[in-house]
Motif scaffolding. Structure first.
Motif, PDB file in Angstrom:
ATOM      1  N   LYS A 144      -6.278   3.397  28.065  1.00  0.00           N
ATOM      2  CA  LYS A 144      -5.201   4.081  27.259  1.00  0.00           C
ATOM      3  C   LYS A 144      -5.526   3.636  26.005  1.00  0.00           C
ATOM      4  CE  LYS A 144      -1.399   2.292  26.788  1.00  0.00           C
ATOM      5  NZ  LYS A 144       0.015   1.936  26.889  1.00  0.00           N
ATOM      6  N   ASN A 145      -5.445   2.284  25.854  1.00  0.00           N
ATOM      7  CA  ASN A 145      -5.433   1.671  24.258  1.00  0.00           C
ATOM      8  C   ASN A 145      -6.759   2.070  23.552  1.00  0.00           C
ATOM      9  OD1 ASN A 145      -2.940   0.671  24.780  1.00  0.00           O
ATOM     10  ND2 ASN A 145      -3.698  -1.494  25.460  1.00  0.00           N
ATOM     11  N   LEU A 148      -6.758   5.816  22.321  1.00  0.00           N
ATOM     12  CA  LEU A 148      -6.067   5.870  21.154  1.00  0.00           C
ATOM     13  C   LEU A 148      -6.451   5.227  20.004  1.00  0.00           C
ATOM     14  CD1 LEU A 148      -2.305   5.402  22.861  1.00  0.00           C
ATOM     15  CD2 LEU A 148      -3.112   7.525  22.106  1.00  0.00           C
ATOM     16  N   PRO A 179       1.709   8.145  26.595  1.00  0.00           N
ATOM     17  CA  PRO A 179       1.143   8.157  25.253  1.00  0.00           C
ATOM     18  C   PRO A 179      -0.117   9.251  25.020  1.00  0.00           C
ATOM     19  CG  PRO A 179       1.529   6.029  25.755  1.00  0.00           C
ATOM     20  CD  PRO A 179       1.612   6.656  27.274  1.00  0.00           C
ATOM     21  N   LYS A 183       0.096  13.950  24.256  1.00  0.00           N
ATOM     22  CA  LYS A 183      -0.573  14.481  23.284  1.00  0.00           C
ATOM     23  C   LYS A 183      -0.980  16.133  23.634  1.00  0.00           C
ATOM     24  CE  LYS A 183      -0.738  10.746  20.766  1.00  0.00           C
ATOM     25  NZ  LYS A 183      -0.306  10.407  19.511  1.00  0.00           N
TER      26      LYS A 183
END
Length: 504
Positions: A144-145, A148, A179, A183
């Protein structure tokens, strides 16, 4: 000059290029990536494959390309020396896992645009290694990080989207996916043959990430029709786990409304079954396509709707029974099709449908009656007599959670039943109502801004830009009348359905 000094010199050369114009920096970073790929191809980096301290010479935040390539070589070396594809050094808490986590948390997003394939392979390795070690949450957090960090908008659908949501479902860490899930996906990675008006300098500022998240960049593996469907099905399941029924309906609606020529895929049928149950949880009734959030009626053909209803007949019957408000018959229908719910892995959703029966029935009564005593309410909801002491706390809970717009009036004479007075939305405090509307408008404005930004890029891809329209007026049209896509680009979406006809 030794290889080590040559490598350090090449990295330092890039550091001194930060102040250069974008086109010159673009040339230097491309040269650096090609240099590292040559080293990797010729196995010149083999001498550093076992040197654990070599990575200490590079800072992943500013030396992202050297760090990434050396790390990939060391991972490949460890895999070659072990029968296990994911040896201890690569699994969570291993030496190379720690290095990978360090890189994915701090890499330079602009540099990695030029080494998308290597970045993706590392992201996939982290996800797969965490699954092999039965710690999918660790992999999900890193994936995830990393997503992003490379593309904060996550507007281009990639294979990493699907990897992330799978990891989150396996880890039951549903909020971890939000997160990215929240989007708006507006594009697929495009292939070569872009319009000449598009800037080719990857390090430049782009209005949309589709300019650098291309098929050629390697940031995504080949995407199939099935991948796209699975992402929205799994995303809907994440929202279901979080009881965000409205968003779950939206995601499932995207799956069931996908264009289909002759039949539907198993994924679409599975999504439809869940869509029926979620509709009961959100709306208290069977939602028809004209009421759905996502697709207009023209997208889903009558033939496809009939196929859904035929294959999901027990779910349709359950929904109609729920709408009639007879709890005894509802329980009977659930018991009769228990094998179906279990086989489809929807027992949990069906159980929640029973749990929400009371609240949805009370809300429906509010559209018919202005007020009811608790005794009358119990008779309306349940087929057998139920004490007001049972329904009272449940009604109070609905009012406090704002699921029910009503007031519970306690009479002075406790021998008499309490009174439930229903309220319309117009009778709510004006300020509270306006604040809710204001919040919704702000969210819609942000969504529209995102869509408008990506719409401009889509227009360019399809040849619908203002410049193209002007060129039509000047007679500058495409040379070939049979050309379907004038830009030469593709969506990257491969039709690979598992059709119902393949079940036999």
């Amino acid at each position: 000059m030794t290889l080590l000094s040559d490598i350090i010199s090449a990295s330092a050369h890039l550091h001194s290029s930060n102040h250069l114009p974008s086109d010159e920096y673009d040339c230097r970073i491309r040269e650096l990536v090609e240099y590292w790929r040559r080293l990797q191809t010729t196995k010149a980096l083999e001498s550093f494959a076992n040197d654990e301290s070599f990575l200490d010479r590079f800072d992943p935040a500013i030396d992202s390309i050297p760090f990434l390539f050396v790390l990939r070589v060391q991972i490949q070396k460890v895999q070659e020396l072990n029968a296990d594809l994911f040896p201890a050094d690569i699994r969570p808490s291993g030496k190379l896992w720690t290095r990978a986590a360090q890189f994915l948390a701090s890499f330079d997003g602009v540099q990695v645009r030029y080494a998308g394939r290597e970045w993706r392979l590392l992201v996939e390795l982290v996800g797969q290694a965490s699954q092999a070690a039965s710690t999918p949450l660790l992999g999900a957090t890193l994936v995830k990080n990393a997503m992003l960090r490379l593309d904060p908008s996550c507007a281009v659908f990639t294979s990493s989207h699907l990897l992330l949501v799978r990891l989150c479902l396996q880890a039951k860490a549903y909020s971890c996916a939000l997160p990215v899930l929240n989007k708006q996906i507006c594009h697929f990675p495009i292939s070569l043959g872009r319009p000449s008006s598009e800037p080719s300098v990857l390090c430049a500022d782009h209005g949309s990430s589709v300019s650098f998240m291309t098929e050629a960049s390697g940031v995504s593996s080949k995407i199939s029709y099935r991948d796209y469907l699975q992402y929205f099905l799994y995303g809907g399941m994440v929202y279901m786990a979080l009881k965000e029924w409205r968003k779950a309906l939206h995601f499932l609606g995207i799956v069931i409304s996908m264009p289909s020529t002759s039949s539907v895929s198993l994924i679409m049928v599975e999504a439809y079954k869940k869509w029926v149950l979620v509709g009961l949880l959100e709306k208290g009734k069977l939602i028809y396509f004209r009421e759905q959030l996502c697709p207009p009626p023209s997208i889903t053909t009558p033939h496809v709707v009939k196929v859904y209803q035929s294959l999901a007949r027990p779910y349709i019957i359950l929904a109609h029974t729920f709408e009639r408000g007879d709890l005894k018959k509802l329980n009977a229908e659930i018991d009769a099709a228990m094998g179906v719910w279990s086989a489809d892995k929807n027992l949990g959703l069906v159980a929640q449908v029973v749990a929400v029966f009371f609240s949805q029935t009370v809300i429906k009564l509010g559209k018919t009656f202005a007020a009811l005593t608790m005794a009358d309410l119990s008779k309306q909801v349940f087929p057998s007599p139920v004490c007001a002491e049972v329904t009272g706390p449940a009604v109070s809970s609905l009012i406090m959670s704002r699921a029910l717009n009503a007031t519970l009036v306690q009479t002075k004479d406790h021998a008499e039943s309490s009174m439930l007075r229903f309220s319309s939305i117009h009778s709510l405090p004006r300020l509270s109502h306006e604040l809710d509307l204001q919040s919704q408008l702000k969210q819609e404005m942000k969504l529209m801004e995102t869509l408008l930004i990506n719409l401009g890029e889509t227009n360019d891809n399809l040849g619908l830009s203002d410049e193209y329209v002007d060129s039509l007026h000047k007679g500058q049209i495409w040379s070939g009348s049979s050309e379907v896509n004038p830009t030469g680009g593709e969506t990257g979406l491969e039709m690979d359905e598992d059709l119902m006809g393949d079940m036999s």
